[in-house]
Motif scaffolding. Structure first.
Motif: not given
Length: 173
Positions: A73, A76-77, A80, A99, A102
């Protein structure tokens, strides 16, 4: 700390982070971005109930998955999140709709993991969730600082996932 206090700390940290992520704000690559995640991890790890005493192996496996979800997470955050350098050289950051997606996927995975633990009859402490949150914040902070330091002096935004994708335009008739 009791489970209620841990839950309140988790809710407070998530609320602060969620509110701040969608506002443009300057990122300081020199500050101690790792401090809050480390404090959260230390608080989580010093709790004796982080593992179920009767099901240590299963509980440790769920804890490992929780931390992996947190790390994924956070990554990914961070990827993005849009970064750009202002004309004065200050690097700015702002999360995108991706975001938010995510975060939604991370929360859904954590709910599923909690449901799995409940179905297996495991005692689950809020310390595991706090440790996962620490992983999320640590990885996000590290990736953002790394991206900000490699940004250079360009005034265009650093690409985030989904940037540069073409959008359908209305054709003139």
């Amino acid at each position: 700390m009791s489970g209620l206090v841990n839950a309140l700390v988790i809710v407070a940290v998530v609320a602060i982070v969620m509110v701040r992520q969608f506002r443009a704000r300057a990122i300081n690559t020199d500050r101690r971005w790792w401090l809050i995640p480390v404090i959260l991890a230390v608080v989580a790890l010093r709790e004796p109930g982080i593992l179920d005493a009767h099901h240590r192996t299963e509980s440790a496996a769920l804890l490992a998955v929780e931390v992996l979800i947190g790390v994924a997470t956070g990554a990914g955050w961070a990827w993005t999140t849009r970064l750009w350098t202002a004309p004065d050289g200050v690097v700015w950051t702002k999360s995108t709709k991706a975001s938010g997606a995510v975060w939604a996927v991370g929360i859904a995975l954590r709910i599923g993991l909690y449901a799995l633990g409940t179905a297996l009859g495991l005692h689950q402490d809020s310390s595991a969730l706090m440790l996962g949150l620490a992983g999320t914040l640590l990885v996000r902070g590290g990736v953002l600082v790394w991206r900000a330091q490699s940004l250079g002096t360009a005034t265009r935004p650093s690409p985030a996932y989904g940037d540069g994708m073409w959008t359908a335009r209305k054709e003139s008739v």
